[in-house]
Motif scaffolding. Structure first.
Motif, PDB file in Angstrom:
ATOM      1  N   ARG A 134       0.859  -1.188   0.000  1.00 45.00           N
ATOM      2  CA  ARG A 134       0.000   0.000   0.000  1.00 45.00           C
ATOM      3  C   ARG A 134       0.893   1.236   0.000  1.00 45.00           C
ATOM      4  NH1 ARG A 134      -5.620  -1.044   0.247  1.00 45.00           N
ATOM      5  NH2 ARG A 134      -5.514   1.044  -0.584  1.00 45.00           N
ATOM      6  N   ALA A 135       0.308   2.429  -0.162  1.00 42.94           N
ATOM      7  CA  ALA A 135       1.068   3.673  -0.232  1.00 42.94           C
ATOM      8  C   ALA A 135       1.914   3.856   1.021  1.00 42.94           C
ATOM      9  CB  ALA A 135       0.115   4.856  -0.401  1.00 42.94           C
ATOM     10  N   GLY A 136       3.155   4.243   0.814  1.00 42.98           N
ATOM     11  CA  GLY A 136       4.060   4.490   1.932  1.00 42.98           C
ATOM     12  C   GLY A 136       5.501   4.314   1.499  1.00 42.98           C
ATOM     13  N   THR A 137       6.399   4.504   2.437  1.00 38.48           N
ATOM     14  CA  THR A 137       7.830   4.335   2.194  1.00 38.48           C
ATOM     15  C   THR A 137       8.373   3.310   3.167  1.00 38.48           C
ATOM     16  OG1 THR A 137       8.060   6.625   1.434  1.00 38.48           O
ATOM     17  CG2 THR A 137      10.071   5.505   2.140  1.00 38.48           C
ATOM     18  N   TRP A 138       9.098   2.353   2.629  1.00 39.99           N
ATOM     19  CA  TRP A 138       9.733   1.328   3.454  1.00 39.99           C
ATOM     20  C   TRP A 138      11.228   1.463   3.311  1.00 39.99           C
ATOM     21  CZ3 TRP A 138       5.026   1.036   1.511  1.00 39.99           C
ATOM     22  CH2 TRP A 138       4.011   0.603   2.349  1.00 39.99           C
ATOM     23  N   ALA A 139      11.935   1.545   4.432  1.00 37.62           N
ATOM     24  CA  ALA A 139      13.382   1.678   4.459  1.00 37.62           C
ATOM     25  C   ALA A 139      13.953   0.538   5.302  1.00 37.62           C
ATOM     26  CB  ALA A 139      13.779   3.040   5.035  1.00 37.62           C
ATOM     27  N   PRO A 140      14.098  -0.628   4.693  1.00 40.68           N
ATOM     28  CA  PRO A 140      14.549  -1.787   5.463  1.00 40.68           C
ATOM     29  C   PRO A 140      16.010  -1.676   5.878  1.00 40.68           C
ATOM     30  CG  PRO A 140      14.558  -2.302   3.145  1.00 40.68           C
ATOM     31  CD  PRO A 140      13.960  -0.921   3.275  1.00 40.68           C
ATOM     32  N   ALA A 141      16.353  -2.297   6.988  1.00 42.27           N
ATOM     33  CA  ALA A 141      17.739  -2.327   7.431  1.00 42.27           C
ATOM     34  C   ALA A 141      18.556  -3.286   6.570  1.00 42.27           C
ATOM     35  CB  ALA A 141      17.804  -2.742   8.891  1.00 42.27           C
ATOM     36  N   LEU A 142      17.885  -4.257   5.979  1.00 45.26           N
ATOM     37  CA  LEU A 142      18.553  -5.232   5.128  1.00 45.26           C
ATOM     38  C   LEU A 142      17.960  -5.189   3.733  1.00 45.26           C
ATOM     39  CD1 LEU A 142      18.585  -8.192   7.660  1.00 45.26           C
ATOM     40  CD2 LEU A 142      20.471  -6.648   7.106  1.00 45.26           C
ATOM     41  N   SER A 143      18.504  -5.982   2.855  1.00 48.13           N
ATOM     42  CA  SER A 143      18.026  -6.027   1.480  1.00 48.13           C
ATOM     43  C   SER A 143      16.692  -6.753   1.378  1.00 48.13           C
ATOM     44  CB  SER A 143      19.048  -6.763   0.605  1.00 48.13           C
ATOM     45  OG  SER A 143      20.284  -6.115   0.639  1.00 48.13           O
ATOM     46  N   TYR A 144      15.990  -6.466   0.286  1.00 49.95           N
ATOM     47  CA  TYR A 144      14.846  -7.277  -0.085  1.00 49.95           C
ATOM     48  C   TYR A 144      15.432  -8.497  -0.765  1.00 49.95           C
ATOM     49  CZ  TYR A 144      11.769  -3.400   0.881  1.00 49.95           C
ATOM     50  OH  TYR A 144      11.090  -2.409   1.501  1.00 49.95           O
ATOM     51  N   TYR A 145      15.104  -9.648  -0.285  1.00 47.13           N
ATOM     52  CA  TYR A 145      15.689 -10.875  -0.792  1.00 47.13           C
ATOM     53  C   TYR A 145      14.583 -11.846  -1.163  1.00 47.13           C
ATOM     54  CZ  TYR A 145      17.979 -15.397  -0.836  1.00 47.13           C
ATOM     55  OH  TYR A 145      18.405 -16.637  -1.203  1.00 47.13           O
ATOM     56  N   GLY A 146      14.771 -12.507  -2.262  1.00 48.52           N
ATOM     57  CA  GLY A 146      13.823 -13.528  -2.664  1.00 48.52           C
ATOM     58  C   GLY A 146      14.537 -14.833  -2.920  1.00 48.52           C
ATOM     59  N   GLY A 147      14.068 -15.894  -2.354  1.00 50.49           N
ATOM     60  CA  GLY A 147      14.725 -17.174  -2.503  1.00 50.49           C
ATOM     61  C   GLY A 147      13.812 -18.274  -2.996  1.00 50.49           C
ATOM     62  N   VAL A 148      12.559 -17.977  -3.266  1.00 47.95           N
ATOM     63  CA  VAL A 148      11.611 -18.990  -3.726  1.00 47.95           C
ATOM     64  C   VAL A 148      11.161 -18.614  -5.135  1.00 47.95           C
ATOM     65  CG1 VAL A 148       9.369 -20.073  -3.308  1.00 47.95           C
ATOM     66  CG2 VAL A 148      10.813 -19.410  -1.379  1.00 47.95           C
ATOM     67  N   SER A 149      11.341 -19.519  -6.056  1.00 50.78           N
ATOM     68  CA  SER A 149      10.948 -19.246  -7.435  1.00 50.78           C
ATOM     69  C   SER A 149       9.450 -19.403  -7.621  1.00 50.78           C
ATOM     70  CB  SER A 149      11.654 -20.209  -8.393  1.00 50.78           C
ATOM     71  OG  SER A 149      13.021 -19.906  -8.488  1.00 50.78           O
ATOM     72  N   GLY A 150       8.921 -18.583  -8.508  1.00 51.99           N
ATOM     73  CA  GLY A 150       7.564 -18.786  -8.987  1.00 51.99           C
ATOM     74  C   GLY A 150       7.628 -19.841 -10.088  1.00 51.99           C
ATOM     75  N   LYS A 185       1.325   5.069  -4.422  1.00 49.20           N
ATOM     76  CA  LYS A 185       2.773   5.198  -4.546  1.00 49.20           C
ATOM     77  C   LYS A 185       3.449   4.468  -3.395  1.00 49.20           C
ATOM     78  CE  LYS A 185       6.353   8.598  -5.463  1.00 49.20           C
ATOM     79  NZ  LYS A 185       6.591  10.043  -5.683  1.00 49.20           N
ATOM     80  N   ALA A 186       4.072   3.354  -3.708  1.00 46.97           N
ATOM     81  CA  ALA A 186       4.823   2.568  -2.726  1.00 46.97           C
ATOM     82  C   ALA A 186       6.302   2.706  -3.051  1.00 46.97           C
ATOM     83  CB  ALA A 186       4.394   1.111  -2.772  1.00 46.97           C
ATOM     84  N   ILE A 187       7.071   3.176  -2.074  1.00 45.47           N
ATOM     85  CA  ILE A 187       8.492   3.445  -2.269  1.00 45.47           C
ATOM     86  C   ILE A 187       9.315   2.472  -1.436  1.00 45.47           C
ATOM     87  CG2 ILE A 187      10.336   5.144  -2.010  1.00 45.47           C
ATOM     88  CD1 ILE A 187       8.095   7.317  -2.152  1.00 45.47           C
ATOM     89  N   LEU A 188      10.237   1.778  -2.105  1.00 41.33           N
ATOM     90  CA  LEU A 188      11.204   0.928  -1.416  1.00 41.33           C
ATOM     91  C   LEU A 188      12.509   1.709  -1.402  1.00 41.33           C
ATOM     92  CD1 LEU A 188      10.417  -2.529  -3.054  1.00 41.33           C
ATOM     93  CD2 LEU A 188       9.259  -1.378  -1.166  1.00 41.33           C
ATOM     94  N   ASP A 189      12.882   2.210  -0.236  1.00 41.98           N
ATOM     95  CA  ASP A 189      14.031   3.096  -0.069  1.00 41.98           C
ATOM     96  C   ASP A 189      15.138   2.345   0.661  1.00 41.98           C
ATOM     97  OD1 ASP A 189      15.894   5.002   0.760  1.00 41.98           O
ATOM     98  OD2 ASP A 189      14.382   6.540   1.044  1.00 41.98           O
ATOM     99  N   HIS A 190      16.309   2.340   0.079  1.00 40.84           N
ATOM    100  CA  HIS A 190      17.435   1.596   0.649  1.00 40.84           C
ATOM    101  C   HIS A 190      18.555   2.512   1.097  1.00 40.84           C
ATOM    102  CE1 HIS A 190      15.468  -1.991  -0.722  1.00 40.84           C
ATOM    103  NE2 HIS A 190      15.225  -1.349  -1.835  1.00 40.84           N
ATOM    104  N   ALA A 194      19.381   3.316   4.121  1.00 39.40           N
ATOM    105  CA  ALA A 194      19.984   2.923   5.405  1.00 39.40           C
ATOM    106  C   ALA A 194      21.332   2.247   5.174  1.00 39.40           C
ATOM    107  CB  ALA A 194      19.053   1.974   6.157  1.00 39.40           C
ATOM    108  N   THR A 195      22.252   2.456   6.086  1.00 41.06           N
ATOM    109  CA  THR A 195      23.557   1.820   6.009  1.00 41.06           C
ATOM    110  C   THR A 195      23.400   0.310   5.993  1.00 41.06           C
ATOM    111  OG1 THR A 195      24.558   3.652   7.206  1.00 41.06           O
ATOM    112  CG2 THR A 195      25.797   1.589   7.168  1.00 41.06           C
ATOM    113  N   GLY A 196      24.068  -0.338   5.053  1.00 31.90           N
ATOM    114  CA  GLY A 196      24.020  -1.790   4.968  1.00 31.90           C
ATOM    115  C   GLY A 196      22.875  -2.322   4.126  1.00 31.90           C
ATOM    116  N   ALA A 197      21.986  -1.454   3.697  1.00 31.90           N
ATOM    117  CA  ALA A 197      20.872  -1.915   2.867  1.00 31.90           C
ATOM    118  C   ALA A 197      21.358  -2.030   1.433  1.00 31.90           C
ATOM    119  CB  ALA A 197      19.696  -0.946   2.954  1.00 31.90           C
ATOM    120  N   GLY A 198      21.334  -3.229   0.899  1.00 31.82           N
ATOM    121  CA  GLY A 198      21.906  -3.462  -0.422  1.00 31.82           C
ATOM    122  C   GLY A 198      20.919  -3.376  -1.561  1.00 31.82           C
ATOM    123  N   GLY A 199      19.688  -3.153  -1.291  1.00 26.25           N
ATOM    124  CA  GLY A 199      18.708  -3.063  -2.367  1.00 26.25           C
ATOM    125  C   GLY A 199      17.890  -4.318  -2.503  1.00 26.25           C
TER     126      GLY A 199
END
Length: 145
Positions: free
Chosen positions: A83-99, A114-119, A121-126
């Motif tokens: 939903r609309a907002g900004t997320w600034a995770p401390a770590l990366s967004y990671y996906g390990g399960v295939s569709g 508008k959903a924003i994934l903001d990286h 933060a220090t150590g956030a790799g995207g």
């Protein structure tokens, strides 16, 4: 944000729902997506009580607060809907399960929001989805990766 790339009058979440009735109908009709289930992420979410559901209304009514929890709840072929907002995770967004070819994993912004994934933060790799297949990303703003 444009909700429907084919119809300029469908440009908000409200106009998308007015024309298509449900998110599932919109996704099937306009995007060709047919998720197996849904997990929502929202600023009002709660990682302790959020749910994955085959019914969009149930999942939307109990959203997660973070990607980490939403991702843990999804199964192959689900849609994670921000939903609309900004997320600034401390770590990366990671996906390990295939569709799969018939059941893509989908990560998307709610149509017209508008959903924003903001990286920033220090150590956030995207975003890292190495070694997985059949993921679709739609309508998200990705910044500072």
């Amino acid at each position: 944000m444009d909700a429907d790339d084919n119809d300029a009058t469908v440009n908000t979440a409200a106009t998308m729902l007015a024309k298509y009735g449900t998110l599932a109908n919109f996704l099937s009709t306009v995007k060709g997506y047919n998720p197996v289930g849904y997990v929502f992420v929202a600023p009002s979410g709660n990682d302790s009580t959020c749910v994955r559901s085959v019914t969009e209304a149930t999942a939307e009514g109990a959203p997660c607060l973070t990607w980490a929890t939403a991702y843990q709840k999804m199964v192959q072929g689900d849609a994670i809907v921000f939903r609309a907002g900004t997320w600034a995770p401390a770590l990366s967004y990671y996906g390990g399960v295939s569709g799969s070819a018939s059941h893509q994993d989908i990560v998307m912004a709610y149509p017209g929001e508008k959903a924003i994934l903001d990286h920033s933060a220090t150590g956030a790799g995207g975003i890292y989805f190495g070694g997985v297949s059949y993921w679709t990303f739609d309508g998200l703003v990705i910044q500072d990766t």
